[in-house]
Structure formats: C-alpha cells, structure tokens
Design a protein around this motif. Sequence first.
Motif, PDB file in Angstrom:
ATOM      1  N   GLY A 309       0.775  -1.228   0.000  1.00  0.00           N
ATOM      2  CA  GLY A 309       0.000   0.000   0.000  1.00  0.00           C
ATOM      3  C   GLY A 309       0.808   1.279   0.000  1.00  0.00           C
ATOM      4  O   GLY A 309       0.232   2.367  -0.069  1.00  0.00           O
ATOM      5  N   GLN A 310       2.123   1.169   0.079  1.00  0.00           N
ATOM      6  CA  GLN A 310       2.951   2.369   0.128  1.00  0.00           C
ATOM      7  C   GLN A 310       3.356   2.799  -1.289  1.00  0.00           C
ATOM      8  O   GLN A 310       3.152   2.079  -2.257  1.00  0.00           O
ATOM      9  N   GLY A 311       3.936   3.985  -1.396  1.00  0.00           N
ATOM     10  CA  GLY A 311       4.343   4.519  -2.687  1.00  0.00           C
ATOM     11  C   GLY A 311       5.772   4.153  -3.032  1.00  0.00           C
ATOM     12  O   GLY A 311       6.397   3.309  -2.395  1.00  0.00           O
ATOM     13  N   TRP A 312       6.293   4.791  -4.065  1.00  0.00           N
ATOM     14  CA  TRP A 312       7.655   4.510  -4.530  1.00  0.00           C
ATOM     15  C   TRP A 312       8.296   5.807  -4.978  1.00  0.00           C
ATOM     16  O   TRP A 312       7.697   6.603  -5.708  1.00  0.00           O
ATOM     17  N   GLY A 313       9.514   6.044  -4.488  1.00  0.00           N
ATOM     18  CA  GLY A 313      10.273   7.216  -4.911  1.00  0.00           C
ATOM     19  C   GLY A 313      11.254   6.814  -5.989  1.00  0.00           C
ATOM     20  O   GLY A 313      10.878   6.269  -7.022  1.00  0.00           O
ATOM     21  N   PHE A 314      12.536   7.074  -5.773  1.00  0.00           N
ATOM     22  CA  PHE A 314      13.594   6.575  -6.646  1.00  0.00           C
ATOM     23  C   PHE A 314      14.390   5.545  -5.842  1.00  0.00           C
ATOM     24  O   PHE A 314      15.057   5.895  -4.872  1.00  0.00           O
ATOM     25  N   GLY A 315      14.286   4.278  -6.195  1.00  0.00           N
ATOM     26  CA  GLY A 315      15.068   3.235  -5.545  1.00  0.00           C
ATOM     27  C   GLY A 315      14.515   2.714  -4.244  1.00  0.00           C
ATOM     28  O   GLY A 315      15.138   1.837  -3.634  1.00  0.00           O
ATOM     29  N   GLY A 316      13.385   3.211  -3.796  1.00  0.00           N
ATOM     30  CA  GLY A 316      12.834   2.738  -2.530  1.00  0.00           C
ATOM     31  C   GLY A 316      11.391   3.150  -2.355  1.00  0.00           C
ATOM     32  O   GLY A 316      10.875   4.015  -3.068  1.00  0.00           O
ATOM     33  N   SER A 317      10.743   2.532  -1.393  1.00  0.00           N
ATOM     34  CA  SER A 317       9.341   2.848  -1.117  1.00  0.00           C
ATOM     35  C   SER A 317       9.236   4.112  -0.269  1.00  0.00           C
ATOM     36  O   SER A 317      10.176   4.509   0.421  1.00  0.00           O
ATOM     37  N   VAL A 318       8.068   4.739  -0.340  1.00  0.00           N
ATOM     38  CA  VAL A 318       7.759   5.928   0.454  1.00  0.00           C
ATOM     39  C   VAL A 318       6.412   5.688   1.128  1.00  0.00           C
ATOM     40  O   VAL A 318       5.413   5.440   0.455  1.00  0.00           O
ATOM     41  N   ASP A 319       6.387   5.732   2.449  1.00  0.00           N
ATOM     42  CA  ASP A 319       5.125   5.503   3.155  1.00  0.00           C
ATOM     43  C   ASP A 319       4.138   6.633   2.873  1.00  0.00           C
ATOM     44  O   ASP A 319       4.496   7.820   2.971  1.00  0.00           O
ATOM     45  N   VAL A 320       2.922   6.241   2.549  1.00  0.00           N
ATOM     46  CA  VAL A 320       1.866   7.235   2.312  1.00  0.00           C
ATOM     47  C   VAL A 320       0.660   7.009   3.208  1.00  0.00           C
ATOM     48  O   VAL A 320      -0.178   7.889   3.352  1.00  0.00           O
ATOM     49  N   GLU A 321       0.560   5.811   3.800  1.00  0.00           N
ATOM     50  CA  GLU A 321      -0.535   5.550   4.732  1.00  0.00           C
ATOM     51  C   GLU A 321      -0.054   4.643   5.863  1.00  0.00           C
ATOM     52  O   GLU A 321       0.678   3.688   5.625  1.00  0.00           O
ATOM     53  N   PRO A 322      -0.446   4.946   7.090  1.00  0.00           N
ATOM     54  CA  PRO A 322       0.053   4.181   8.246  1.00  0.00           C
ATOM     55  C   PRO A 322      -0.743   2.910   8.492  1.00  0.00           C
ATOM     56  O   PRO A 322      -1.514   2.811   9.441  1.00  0.00           O
ATOM     57  N   ARG A 323      -0.523   1.886   7.676  1.00  0.00           N
ATOM     58  CA  ARG A 323      -1.184   0.604   7.916  1.00  0.00           C
ATOM     59  C   ARG A 323      -0.646  -0.067   9.179  1.00  0.00           C
ATOM     60  O   ARG A 323      -1.354  -0.805   9.850  1.00  0.00           O
ATOM     61  N   GLU A 324       0.650   0.167   9.446  1.00  0.00           N
ATOM     62  CA  GLU A 324       1.305  -0.441  10.603  1.00  0.00           C
ATOM     63  C   GLU A 324       1.905   0.663  11.469  1.00  0.00           C
ATOM     64  O   GLU A 324       2.127   1.783  10.996  1.00  0.00           O
ATOM     65  N   PRO A 325       2.174   0.366  12.746  1.00  0.00           N
ATOM     66  CA  PRO A 325       2.680   1.412  13.651  1.00  0.00           C
ATOM     67  C   PRO A 325       3.982   2.059  13.182  1.00  0.00           C
ATOM     68  O   PRO A 325       4.260   3.210  13.520  1.00  0.00           O
ATOM     69  N   TRP A 326       4.806   1.313  12.444  1.00  0.00           N
ATOM     70  CA  TRP A 326       6.093   1.846  12.009  1.00  0.00           C
ATOM     71  C   TRP A 326       6.015   2.669  10.734  1.00  0.00           C
ATOM     72  O   TRP A 326       6.993   3.273  10.329  1.00  0.00           O
ATOM     73  N   GLN A 327       4.862   2.702  10.100  1.00  0.00           N
ATOM     74  CA  GLN A 327       4.723   3.430   8.841  1.00  0.00           C
ATOM     75  C   GLN A 327       4.318   4.873   9.115  1.00  0.00           C
ATOM     76  O   GLN A 327       3.240   5.147   9.640  1.00  0.00           O
ATOM     77  N   VAL A 328       5.212   5.778   8.749  1.00  0.00           N
ATOM     78  CA  VAL A 328       5.018   7.205   8.954  1.00  0.00           C
ATOM     79  C   VAL A 328       5.077   7.876   7.584  1.00  0.00           C
ATOM     80  O   VAL A 328       5.996   7.600   6.811  1.00  0.00           O
ATOM     81  N   PRO A 329       4.108   8.726   7.228  1.00  0.00           N
ATOM     82  CA  PRO A 329       4.166   9.371   5.917  1.00  0.00           C
ATOM     83  C   PRO A 329       5.536   9.996   5.659  1.00  0.00           C
ATOM     84  O   PRO A 329       6.070  10.735   6.493  1.00  0.00           O
ATOM     85  N   GLY A 330       6.118   9.649   4.517  1.00  0.00           N
ATOM     86  CA  GLY A 330       7.437  10.144   4.155  1.00  0.00           C
ATOM     87  C   GLY A 330       8.577   9.205   4.492  1.00  0.00           C
ATOM     88  O   GLY A 330       9.710   9.423   4.035  1.00  0.00           O
ATOM     89  N   ARG A 331       8.321   8.175   5.300  1.00  0.00           N
ATOM     90  CA  ARG A 331       9.378   7.203   5.610  1.00  0.00           C
ATOM     91  C   ARG A 331       9.827   6.524   4.320  1.00  0.00           C
ATOM     92  O   ARG A 331       9.034   6.024   3.549  1.00  0.00           O
ATOM     93  N   TYR A 332      11.156   6.516   4.108  1.00  0.00           N
ATOM     94  CA  TYR A 332      11.729   6.049   2.842  1.00  0.00           C
ATOM     95  C   TYR A 332      12.708   4.916   3.102  1.00  0.00           C
ATOM     96  O   TYR A 332      13.462   4.941   4.082  1.00  0.00           O
ATOM     97  N   GLY A 333      12.741   3.941   2.205  1.00  0.00           N
ATOM     98  CA  GLY A 333      13.708   2.859   2.318  1.00  0.00           C
ATOM     99  C   GLY A 333      13.228   1.628   1.597  1.00  0.00           C
ATOM    100  O   GLY A 333      12.314   1.679   0.783  1.00  0.00           O
ATOM    101  N   TRP A 334      13.820   0.486   1.917  1.00  0.00           N
ATOM    102  CA  TRP A 334      13.426  -0.731   1.226  1.00  0.00           C
ATOM    103  C   TRP A 334      13.946  -1.940   1.982  1.00  0.00           C
ATOM    104  O   TRP A 334      14.627  -1.818   3.002  1.00  0.00           O
ATOM    105  N   VAL A 335      13.585  -3.120   1.460  1.00  0.00           N
ATOM    106  CA  VAL A 335      14.024  -4.394   2.023  1.00  0.00           C
ATOM    107  C   VAL A 335      14.828  -5.145   0.967  1.00  0.00           C
ATOM    108  O   VAL A 335      14.674  -4.907  -0.232  1.00  0.00           O
ATOM    109  N   GLY A 336      15.676  -6.067   1.413  1.00  0.00           N
ATOM    110  CA  GLY A 336      16.485  -6.872   0.511  1.00  0.00           C
ATOM    111  C   GLY A 336      16.183  -8.345   0.659  1.00  0.00           C
ATOM    112  O   GLY A 336      16.009  -8.843   1.776  1.00  0.00           O
ATOM    113  N   GLY A 337      16.123  -9.050  -0.471  1.00  0.00           N
ATOM    114  CA  GLY A 337      15.782 -10.456  -0.458  1.00  0.00           C
ATOM    115  C   GLY A 337      16.755 -11.332   0.301  1.00  0.00           C
ATOM    116  O   GLY A 337      16.429 -12.467   0.656  1.00  0.00           O
ATOM    117  N   SER A 338      17.957 -10.836   0.579  1.00  0.00           N
ATOM    118  CA  SER A 338      18.926 -11.609   1.363  1.00  0.00           C
ATOM    119  C   SER A 338      18.625 -11.566   2.857  1.00  0.00           C
ATOM    120  O   SER A 338      19.287 -12.241   3.644  1.00  0.00           O
TER     121      SER A 338
END
Length: 378
Positions: A309-338
């Motif tokens: 449900g979050q958005g995408w900037g350049f190279g990572g996601s951008v939180d746009v809605e707080p579905r979970e407690p850690w999701q804050v609008p504007g929070r940027y980053g990503w996860v790695g499959g490793s």
Amino acid sequence: MTDATSLPDVLAPHVTKGPVPGAVALVARGDRSEVAAVGYADAEGTAPLVRDSIFRIASITKPIVAAAVLALVEEGRIALDSPIAHWLPELASPTVVRDPAGPVEDVLPAVRPITVLDVLTSRAGWGFSSDFSLPALQPVFALMDPFGPQRVPEPDTWLAALARIPLLHQPGEAWLYNTCSDLQGVLISRVTGTSLPDFLAERIFEPLGMKDTGFEVPAAERGRFTSQYRPTADGGAERVDTPDGQWSGLPAFPSGAGGLVSTVDDWWAFARMLLAGGGPVLSAESVRLMTTDHLTLAQRTASDLFTEGQGWGFGGSVDVEPREPWQVPGRYGWVGGSGTAAHLTPSTGAVSILLTQYAMAGPTPPRIMRDFWAYAAS
C-alpha cells in the motif's frame, strides 16, 4: 507492537529459535544510536557477528544506485525526461505485449520512448508484477541470479537480451519491480564510460566514508563476511554462498538492483546523507525527488504485494498511509531479499537498519523485520 525492552531482545528470539543464524541492527536518531549484533556469521556458529560484519545487502542496493543516477542529473549529463535510448540504443524500439497474460509473441510498439524518469520510478515496463506466472516475466527472471552474481553475463550481453523481451506495460503505465534498478546501473556505466563499481566508489562511497561497501569482498576482509542462507521447505536454512564464494571477485555484471555488500554503519552513513539534505553527494532537491512518492493510486494498488500500500520514490518505497505502527508518511527505504532492511524518516530524523543473512521467502517481509520495525517505532 513488540514489548521487547532492548534491541538484542528483539533479535535474539529469531536467532536462538532459528532459522536466522544472526543479525546486526541499528536504530538511530541524529547521532544517537543503538546497535546490536546477535548470533553468528554462519549456521555452524564458528564466528560471532560483530558491528562491522559484512552482509550481502541485496535490494537495499537500489537507493544507492538511484542516488548515483541523480548525481548525473545534477551534473547535466542526463535529464529526467531524456530518452534512455540515447545511451542504450539497444532499447530504442521496444515492443509491448498486447495482453500481459497473453503470448510473448503478440506485441505492439511502445507508444513513446522510455525516459530516465521511467527507469528511476520503476515504470519502464520491464520487471516483476504481482503475478509471477505471466509469460513475459519468464525471460526477465532468466536475466538475474540474486546469489550468483558471477553467473550473470556482462552488461552489453545482458542489455541485448533484455532488448529482445517485450515490455509488460507501456512506458510510465505501471510499477514493476527490480529490473529498472539493473537498468540504472547499466545506464550509469554507459553515460560515464566507466564501470558502475568505479563510479559508485568515486561519487558515493568515498565521499561518505562507506569503506566496506562494494561489489566484492577483499580477501583481507572476508573474516567479517557472512555466509548466505535461504529457507528450506521444512523451515530450515540452506547455505547458498560462503565468504570465499560469489563475492570474492568483481562480477561481470555489477547489479544495480542488488549486488552490493555493506555494513550497518556504511548504510547509516548513506541514510545520514539523505537526512542532511544530500551533501556532499546530492542537492536537497534531488533528495526531495528521491524520497517523494511518484506513483498513482492505481499503481500503488497494483503493486501491493511488494509495497503493502505504500508509494515509490527513486530506488525505494515511500510511506503514504500508516497501515502499521512503524509506517510514517514520508518514511523512505526498502528491504532486501537476502534478509535486509533499511529506512529513514525525514520528519523525525530516525534511521533503522537490519542486516541478516537469511533470505526472504517472498515479497512479504518476515517476522524478524516486522518485530524490528515495531521496536524502532516505539
């Protein structure tokens, strides 16, 4: 929300009960940080993890490579609206499958050229959709080997193969995962006339002091390098690489989508650069563009399997809605499959980085990540 009282408390249950061999994590705000190293570099428990243990960071490579593309934009060597075919002529006349679920041979011409912005926002038309069974995705999967970088062909051969694969959607129409970050790496090399490893070292790693980040681990540093594992059907762990394996030399294809190794402090240095407005690597405007959601509501909805449900900037996601407690609008980053995750929150200055060597079983973040994020938010 986790009720753990310290960072080791969050990580330890996942390590002691298995199947994660170990984890190094950081939670920071400003110059204040909490760091924990729990478990071992391998499943046999021969070497305890330490703060500067080196991990294959997989897709948290993506923000770093996107920043390098923006450095070229700032220099005026490329522009966001530039057609990439100027540097990648192999992609000058892409075709698009008439129906994403239809035959690969049934194609139409692309209605417009693919631009740098399309590639930065993962909307060029190549990449993974939420339906992994689509015929046009199968040749795309064949162009990657997440834990075998030495087995992927060099960039010119890789690009020629990609050019023969039709787009799943018209340029700009849909967000698709992963392939655009590899394209960014090839684009950087073509524009600069140098290798991606050399350009990243000069423009990102050296200015930020990211001394342990790169596409290979020198022999002298392999004592700090972890083994890599993936889940087995019975919930265990299968080793897929060792410290003397696939990262012991530069690969023919340095993957902009997931080829880097790094440490928790190196990625923290990258995060602090973004939080501080980009210096000495980028301008504040580039950082703003990089950490802003560029997707439409329909594109976010279609990518929910990956972005939840979050958005995408350049190279990572951008939180746009707080579905979970850690999701804050504007929070940027990503996860790695490793088994890695890295995020920063511009509004609060918070950074959270988790490095493990136990691969994700799919796009959904595992319990250790969610427990870590809940702790970081608390």
